[in-house]
Design a protein around this motif. Structure first.
Motif, PDB file in Angstrom:
ATOM      1  N   ARG A 174      -9.154  -5.796   8.010  1.00 30.01           N
ATOM      2  CA  ARG A 174      -8.017  -4.907   7.742  1.00 30.01           C
ATOM      3  C   ARG A 174      -8.524  -3.573   7.168  1.00 30.01           C
ATOM      4  O   ARG A 174      -9.590  -3.498   6.541  1.00 30.01           O
ATOM      5  CB  ARG A 174      -7.039  -5.545   6.765  1.00 30.01           C
TER       6      ARG A 174
ATOM      7  N   GLY B 125      -3.198   0.940  11.097  1.00 34.47           N
ATOM      8  CA  GLY B 125      -3.091  -0.495  10.916  1.00 34.47           C
ATOM      9  C   GLY B 125      -3.661  -1.269  12.078  1.00 34.47           C
ATOM     10  O   GLY B 125      -3.989  -0.712  13.129  1.00 34.47           O
TER      11      GLY B 125
ATOM     12  N   ILE C  13       0.867  -1.180   0.000  1.00 35.61           N
ATOM     13  CA  ILE C  13       0.000   0.000   0.000  1.00 35.61           C
ATOM     14  C   ILE C  13       0.900   1.224   0.000  1.00 35.61           C
ATOM     15  O   ILE C  13       1.966   1.222   0.624  1.00 35.61           O
ATOM     16  CB  ILE C  13      -0.924   0.008   1.240  1.00 35.61           C
TER      17      ILE C  13
ATOM     18  N   ASP D  97      -9.079   1.540   3.154  1.00 31.36           N
ATOM     19  CA  ASP D  97      -8.703   2.810   2.535  1.00 31.36           C
ATOM     20  C   ASP D  97      -8.567   3.853   3.634  1.00 31.36           C
ATOM     21  O   ASP D  97      -9.226   3.762   4.686  1.00 31.36           O
ATOM     22  CB  ASP D  97      -9.762   3.244   1.515  1.00 31.36           C
TER      23      ASP D  97
ATOM     24  N   TYR E  57     -10.775   6.569   7.801  1.00 29.46           N
ATOM     25  CA  TYR E  57     -10.450   5.266   7.230  1.00 29.46           C
ATOM     26  C   TYR E  57     -11.699   4.387   7.244  1.00 29.46           C
ATOM     27  O   TYR E  57     -12.636   4.614   8.020  1.00 29.46           O
ATOM     28  CB  TYR E  57      -9.274   4.595   7.940  1.00 29.46           C
TER      29      TYR E  57
ATOM     30  N   HIS F 150      -1.432   0.721   6.883  1.00 29.47           N
ATOM     31  CA  HIS F 150      -1.983   1.381   5.700  1.00 29.47           C
ATOM     32  C   HIS F 150      -1.529   2.840   5.632  1.00 29.47           C
ATOM     33  O   HIS F 150      -2.043   3.681   6.372  1.00 29.47           O
ATOM     34  CB  HIS F 150      -3.512   1.323   5.732  1.00 29.47           C
TER      35      HIS F 150
ATOM     36  N   SER G  22      -1.023  -5.233   8.261  1.00 31.60           N
ATOM     37  CA  SER G  22      -1.597  -4.377   7.227  1.00 31.60           C
ATOM     38  C   SER G  22      -1.544  -2.896   7.614  1.00 31.60           C
ATOM     39  O   SER G  22      -2.558  -2.216   7.731  1.00 31.60           O
ATOM     40  CB  SER G  22      -3.045  -4.794   6.929  1.00 31.60           C
TER      41      SER G  22
END
Length: 529
Positions: free
Chosen positions: A352, A292, A223, A355, A365, A277, A275
């Motif tokens: 997870r 994350g 990402i 965006d 998010y 982000h 993850s």
């Protein structure tokens, strides 16, 4: 553990049994065969040595091959947390309906599976620049005018110079502060994240290619995000099918823009996070934010999200990463989406972050969650939306709510904040009577906290998905020439696209532009204009 589609030969290796599972415990999800360590919080900040990343080459989009001469392959792994919901519906705040509404400005068909590859899922991404809209999917890219006229179609293997390597997980964004395009994907064959940056604001011209090595690990689902002075890429590192930890790279953005050797900060692999982000910054900031999931003792927390704040520029000043653990309402693995007339279900992923975007101190998010919508009695897949105020100390969770619709399954939120601070949201949906489709909603700055506007269908589906893989994510991008407009793109299924063998109906994508219509209150309200 994966589906392989070999481009050129058009052969498909069948999916084998997924052995990873998720077990629900109070406030945690246990990950089997993941070999996770203890909680990996950075304390309270860390610094690491700076390396250099040399450009691999430059490419000219005008000479790239189209999908008629395809090479390369896509490898798709089972989601790390791809388990079914094993909990009863729990109490959480559900979104109310606001008076404001998202207006659909335009829309046109994007890439589809026949054009791209014999593979699933598409991993849809879209971004808008001054004159063009660019969509990337597995394993194809296409440049459109804003009127939907195709300018150029090209294979991602030719764009990222990956040859016959196995590639997947494309990402693309347009950076407002530099007026440049950034893109990435994972090259599974050489275990690296490949990054591309344009030389100008025109995506049809020259791009410079960089490679970020993950050593002996597979950097799954990379990402990317940007701030004024930094470019950040993150990935989940795997050893075979076992999760090792999350890591990220911080690059000197000014050096990338010149196509030169880039000073690079490379984090350690941290088994305490999953993850991570990076956030796309839509207003000026020298802090690169990331959000994350937190992992502790082989379990994924359902009540904590981690906020990362990265300062400093590699090669110029000390790079420092600070973290904050933020309490959120309990998250639940979403159930699979149902479809009309079939037992095939839609893969709705895990919890997870899907965006994330930042604008003038506000960070939004979105992710997939399980909830029982208002008027419903059954657990459905929903969209969790969370808003953070990074201007406050400590950072405040302003809004944290689930968006669900009675009888429907919602999945894969993609979002952007427009130039006035309004939120525009794209998501997919299905039900026992509705094939996989796309819809939009949003929240104006005048709307009440925890509310979203009425949903509007962007593209109605007309066929089912039988592939057992969907998503893995959708895309959204702000229009830099008209910041009231947000471009979105996602997957749906149509009975006119065609059949793709054992996958059933081929996946299709649809690109749309939307904008917020404000319902100005006669008095009061959080913000008026």
């Amino acid at each position: 553990m994966h589906i392989v589609a070999q481009r050129g030969r058009r052969s498909t290796q069948k999916r084998v049994t997924i052995i990873l599972a998720v077990l629900l415990l109070p406030n945690v999800y246990t990950l089997l065969d993941f070999h996770l360590g203890e909680l990996g919080h950075l304390s309270p900040s860390v610094t690491q040595k700076i390396e250099t990343t040399d450009p691999v080459a430059t490419i000219d989009v005008t000479i790239l091959r189209s999908s008629k001469s395809v090479e390369g392959s896509a490898v798709f792994r089972p989601l790390a947390l791809n388990g079914s919901a094993q909990a009863a519906a729990r109490t959480s705040r559900l979104a109310s309906t606001s008076g404001s509404s998202v207006t659909i400005v335009s829309g046109f068909d994007g890439l589809n599976q026949i054009q791209s590859c014999a593979c699933v899922p598409p991993d849809v991404q879209v971004a808008a620049g001054p004159s063009y809209v660019v969509e990337m999917v597995n394993l194809e890219g296409e440049i459109f005018t804003k009127q939907g006229v195709s300018n150029k179609t090209f294979t991602l293997s030719s764009f990222f110079l990956s040859g016959s390597d196995s590639i997947s997980d494309p990402k693309i964004l347009f950076d407002l502060s530099s007026n440049r395009w950034f893109a990435s994907l994972v090259d599974i064959s050489v275990r690296s994240v490949v990054v591309a940056v344009s030389s100008t604001s025109d995506p049809t011209g020259i791009w410079t290619i960089y490679r970020l090595s993950a050593g002996s690990f597979l950097p799954d689902q990379p990402i990317i995000g940007v701030s004024d002075d930094k470019f950040v890429a993150s990935a989940n590192d795997f050893r075979s099918t076992s999760f090792v930890g999350a890591k990220y790279w911080v690059l000197n953005k000014a050096q990338m823009l010149t196509g030169s050797t880039v000073s690079t900060f490379s984090s350690t692999i941290n088994s305490g996070f999953f993850s991570i982000h990076p956030v796309q910054s839509l207003s000026s900031t020298i802090i690169q934010y990331m959000v994350g999931n937190v992992v502790s003792g082989a379990a994924l927390s359902s009540t904590t999200i981690e906020l990362f704040s990265v300062t400093g520029v590699p090669g110029i000043s000390t790079v420092t990463t600070s973290t904050s653990a933020l309490a959120v309402s309990s998250l639940t693995i979403p159930p699979a989406g149902v479809q009309p007339g079939t037992t095939f279900t839609i893969d709705t992923s895990d919890i997870r972050v899907q965006d994330a975007v930042w604008f003038k101190g506000i960070l939004w998010y979105g992710l997939d969650d399980g909830c029982t919508p208002t008027g419903d009695t059954q657990l459905r897949s929903c969209v969790r939306m969370t808003q953070l105020d990074t201007a406050k100390s400590p950072v405040a969770v302003n809004q944290d709510f689930d968006y669900g619709l009675s009888g429907r399954y919602l999945f894969y939120p993609a979002l952007r904040i427009d130039g006035q601070g309004d939120l525009d949201l794209l998501y997919g949906y299905s039900s026992s009577t509705l094939f996989p489709s796309l819809a939009v909603t949003g929240q104006a700055t005048t709307d009440s906290s925890g509310s979203l506007g009425p949903p509007w269908t962007l593209k109605a589906g007309s066929d089912l998905d039988a592939s057992t893989r969907y998503g893995d994510y959708f895309g959204a991008g702000l229009d830099p020439t008209d910041p009231s407009v947000v471009w979105v793109s996602g997957e749906y299924h149509s009975n006119t696209t065609g059949s793709c063998g054992s996958f059933g109906s081929c996946w299709s994508t649809f690109i749309g532009s939307v904008k917020m219509t404000i319902n100005l209150p006669s008095a009061g309200g959080r913000w008026a204009r």
